[in-house]
Design an enzyme around this catalytic site. Sequence first.
Site, PDB file in Angstrom:
ATOM      1  N   TYR A  51     -52.797  16.250  26.197  1.00  0.00           N
ATOM      2  CA  TYR A  51     -51.822  17.337  26.007  1.00  0.00           C
ATOM      3  C   TYR A  51     -50.483  16.936  26.600  1.00  0.00           C
ATOM      4  O   TYR A  51     -50.430  16.402  27.709  1.00  0.00           O
ATOM      5  CB  TYR A  51     -52.307  18.620  26.707  1.00  0.00           C
ATOM      6  N   GLU A  53     -47.226  19.058  26.043  1.00  0.00           N
ATOM      7  CA  GLU A  53     -46.210  20.019  25.593  1.00  0.00           C
ATOM      8  C   GLU A  53     -44.881  19.709  26.264  1.00  0.00           C
ATOM      9  O   GLU A  53     -44.828  19.406  27.454  1.00  0.00           O
ATOM     10  CB  GLU A  53     -46.640  21.440  25.954  1.00  0.00           C
ATOM     11  N   ASP A 206     -34.147  16.952   2.797  1.00  0.00           N
ATOM     12  CA  ASP A 206     -35.568  16.711   3.016  1.00  0.00           C
ATOM     13  C   ASP A 206     -35.899  15.439   2.234  1.00  0.00           C
ATOM     14  O   ASP A 206     -36.093  15.474   1.027  1.00  0.00           O
ATOM     15  CB  ASP A 206     -36.370  17.904   2.500  1.00  0.00           C
ATOM     16  N   LYS A 235     -45.497   9.227   3.179  1.00  0.00           N
ATOM     17  CA  LYS A 235     -45.299   8.960   1.742  1.00  0.00           C
ATOM     18  C   LYS A 235     -44.744   7.541   1.597  1.00  0.00           C
ATOM     19  O   LYS A 235     -45.428   6.598   1.997  1.00  0.00           O
ATOM     20  CB  LYS A 235     -44.401  10.035   1.151  1.00  0.00           C
ATOM     21  N   ARG A 241     -49.913  10.657   8.772  1.00  0.00           N
ATOM     22  CA  ARG A 241     -49.540  11.973   8.261  1.00  0.00           C
ATOM     23  C   ARG A 241     -48.789  12.751   9.336  1.00  0.00           C
ATOM     24  O   ARG A 241     -49.383  13.144  10.341  1.00  0.00           O
ATOM     25  CB  ARG A 241     -50.826  12.698   7.879  1.00  0.00           C
TER      26      ARG A 241
HETATM   27  N1  PLP Z   1     -40.995  18.121   1.561  1.00  0.00           N
HETATM   28  C1  PLP Z   1     -41.181  17.489   0.398  1.00  0.00           C
HETATM   29  C2  PLP Z   1     -39.991  17.104  -0.414  1.00  0.00           C
HETATM   30  C3  PLP Z   1     -42.477  17.207  -0.045  1.00  0.00           C
HETATM   31  O1  PLP Z   1     -42.661  16.613  -1.223  1.00  0.00           O
HETATM   32  C4  PLP Z   1     -43.576  17.596   0.757  1.00  0.00           C
HETATM   33  C5  PLP Z   1     -44.960  17.324   0.359  1.00  0.00           C
HETATM   34  O2  PLP Z   1     -45.312  16.887  -0.647  1.00  0.00           O
HETATM   35  C6  PLP Z   1     -43.308  18.260   1.945  1.00  0.00           C
HETATM   36  C7  PLP Z   1     -42.016  18.506   2.325  1.00  0.00           C
HETATM   37  C8  PLP Z   1     -44.429  18.821   2.776  1.00  0.00           C
HETATM   38  O3  PLP Z   1     -45.089  17.927   3.484  1.00  0.00           O
HETATM   39  P1  PLP Z   1     -46.534  18.289   4.106  1.00  0.00           P
HETATM   40  O4  PLP Z   1     -47.458  18.314   2.960  1.00  0.00           O
HETATM   41  O5  PLP Z   1     -46.717  17.144   5.033  1.00  0.00           O
HETATM   42  O6  PLP Z   1     -46.397  19.600   4.793  1.00  0.00           O
END
Ligand code: PLP
Length: 433
Positions: A51, A53, A206, A235, A241
Amino acid sequence: DYGLSEADPEVRSIIDKEKNRQFKSLELIASENFTSRAVMEAVGSCLTNKYSEGLPGKRYYGGNEYIDELEVLCQERALEAFGLDGKKWGVNVQPLSGSPANFEVYTAILNPHDRIMGLDLPHGGHLSHGFMTPKRRVSGTSIYFESMPYRLDESTGLVDYDMLEKTAILFRPKLIIAGASAYPRDFDYPRMRKIADDVGAFLMMDMAHISGLVAASVVVNPFEYCDIVTTTTHKSLRGPRGGMIFFKKDPVLGVDLESAINNAVFPGLQGGPHNHTIGGLAVCLKHVKSPEFKAYQNKVVSNCRALASRLMELGYKLVSGGSDNHLVLVDLRPLGIDGARAEKILDMASITLNKNSVPGDKSALVPGGIRIGTPAMTTRGFSENEFMSVADFIHEGVQITLEAKKAVSGSKLQDFMKFVTSPDFPLIERVSD
Ligand code: PLP
């Protein structure tokens, strides 16, 4: 202390089956990849026991000297991976995944019911960018914030920036979100920056899908234009992950992003960080600086171009007419079939990809297209020639889908699924070949 085979043969066997499935199939889901053995070793380590935090040096539990060392190393590598100056940019490496990272940003810089604009889900955006239907606010983002999605120009398949600008002037969002789950092109960040500045909004990117491509400089760099950049780590980046949030260190629109974002992650929305993931991420980020990583990302893009051009040669219509990145979106509607049916037949032939909405679609459950990505099979060593063969295999699967659709009476998806999974399906041998 037993190993998994002795302690739980049932779970061992499920993992073995999944491993076999991953190895035996053509993995073409654009958001998936194969991480390295080194990353998996860190993820499966004793780091999961601790842990911690808080942030390095400011923890709520004792015994964190090595965890601090690890998280600082991970932060340094994250900034270096994207060529960022630590005086200007900071990073939080604790988000548990991409959706939590995005919600943490919203919590940091918005008040409940503030307005946001992200790309609409049926046009390639992600759920966490504010998706809702006319009947329902589907995503937590659209429940807690007021979402007005922007969309693609259906005739070109490109983001309709003129409409985004007009809507932003009327809607006055506090946050504009670039980035997508199914958009084969670069975003026009300078244009989005200008729109955000004109209406006094933050600009966030994002880059979950393309973070590996950004790190290797094979697509346009969003850091030059955005205030905040979020990403998943599993990805195209090919890590474990997880998620990360990068933020400008100088205040933006009067907000100290560093403290707002760090506080939104913990204690705002999370508890203890997943240190095993942070360990795996540090390993992944070290590799990002290697020439092999850059070569890999270049290959992801060139493979995608080869796939796109072969599909177009075969007569397929691609959304936006091609791809700048790691994925293509195929519009199957001109053939009279949908993505759900094609996905099923291809899955039966161990070709794993996903049905996907294409601009103009009415249903998300039976969308008109499929999304095909190159990161995973490029990791497994595929080059342009193999991806041209992949296009041919997909073409064969689509032909079988067409024949199967003709053979099924009625147009219900359920009937189709029942028919193609029954032993009477006359094309089963061709599919399993
Ligand atoms: N943002 C985008 C552009 C995504 O394509 C994804 C997932 O495919 C996410 C966020 C979310 O990621 P997670 O599935 O890890 O929550």
